[in-house]
Design a protein around this motif. Sequence first.
Motif, mmCIF file in Angstrom:
data_model
loop_
_atom_site.group_PDB
_atom_site.id
_atom_site.type_symbol
_atom_site.label_atom_id
_atom_site.label_comp_id
_atom_site.label_asym_id
_atom_site.label_seq_id
_atom_site.Cartn_x
_atom_site.Cartn_y
_atom_site.Cartn_z
ATOM 1 N N VAL A 25 0.848 -1.208 0.000
ATOM 2 C CA VAL A 25 0.000 0.000 0.000
ATOM 3 C C VAL A 25 0.877 1.248 0.000
ATOM 4 N N GLU A 26 1.955 1.207 0.794
ATOM 5 C CA GLU A 26 2.846 2.375 0.849
ATOM 6 C C GLU A 26 3.477 2.654 -0.521
ATOM 7 N N ARG A 29 0.852 4.169 -2.636
ATOM 8 C CA ARG A 29 0.519 5.523 -2.163
ATOM 9 C C ARG A 29 1.600 6.528 -2.586
ATOM 10 N N GLN A 30 2.856 6.067 -2.531
ATOM 11 C CA GLN A 30 3.933 6.975 -2.960
ATOM 12 C C GLN A 30 3.824 7.287 -4.449
ATOM 13 N N PRO A 33 -0.109 9.780 -4.542
ATOM 14 C CA PRO A 33 -0.459 10.318 -3.229
ATOM 15 C C PRO A 33 -1.962 10.622 -3.088
ATOM 16 N N LEU A 35 -4.347 8.597 -3.767
ATOM 17 C CA LEU A 35 -5.130 7.361 -3.579
ATOM 18 C C LEU A 35 -6.088 7.511 -2.395
ATOM 19 N N ASP A 36 -7.311 7.072 -2.598
ATOM 20 C CA ASP A 36 -8.309 7.092 -1.522
ATOM 21 C C ASP A 36 -8.279 5.679 -0.887
ATOM 22 N N ILE A 37 -7.706 5.586 0.323
ATOM 23 C CA ILE A 37 -7.434 4.263 0.924
ATOM 24 C C ILE A 37 -8.435 3.945 2.029
#
Length: 202
Positions: A25-26, A29-30, A33, A35-37
């Motif tokens: 996930v990280e 996400r990087q 940025p 991303l709706d998590i």
Amino acid sequence: MKLLHLDSSVLGPHSVSRQVSAAIVERLRQADPGLDIVYRDLASTPLGHLTGSHLAAGQGASPDASLREDIAAGQAVLDEFLAADIVVIGAPMYNFTIPSQLKAWIDRILVAGKTFKYGAQGVEGLAGNKRVIVAISRGGFYGPDTPAAVGEHLETYLRWVFGFISIKNCEFIAADGTQVGPEHREKAVAGALQAAGNLAAA
Ligand SMILES: Cc1cc2nc3c(=O)[nH]c(=O)nc-3n(C[C@H](O)[C@H](O)[C@H](O)COP(=O)(O)O)c2cc1C
């Protein structure tokens, strides 16, 4: 883009699959940025098992209050899954397959008319074009040339489940041999974390 992140290990902070799913996930996400998590911990907040009453309610029977709550929880996980563009799952091997907590989630998302249907051509998956990435962790080794290969019902099971609902290119990152010894475990975790870091961006 929406990302649904699920964990199912009962080992909390000591879990390998949780560490690897978080790294996946990280990484994503990087790369994005924005991303709706959404995160769901299937071990700390387990879903109930399906019962005959659930099936009867699906056929129109009127559910009592406690069942209504449970049906709403099931609907919520189905909606979350359907809304996600990317699904990341932490899935350890327990007794040769997935944890029962993850099976309870699968029982809520494999729903006829929602994620698959039977038609003239057989089964048709309805889940669309999601990217599914699974962090699996296994105490032993289950490669095709090992004696235990025939007992591997974790990766093969999940591949089948997601393929059934139209997601054919499930990606797997594996940490294997975590119970063989500390050195094996360290190597397996390092390899899986590296693979997570090298994942293609969404
Ligand atoms: C209840 C239980 C059952 C397990 N069953 C198996 C198994 O059938 N085969 C295996 O290779 N490892 C098995 N293991 C070991 C786990 O797969 C291994 O420790 C893995 O790293 C756990 O992932 P986690 O740390 O994310 O929970 C089992 C572990 C537990 C706690």
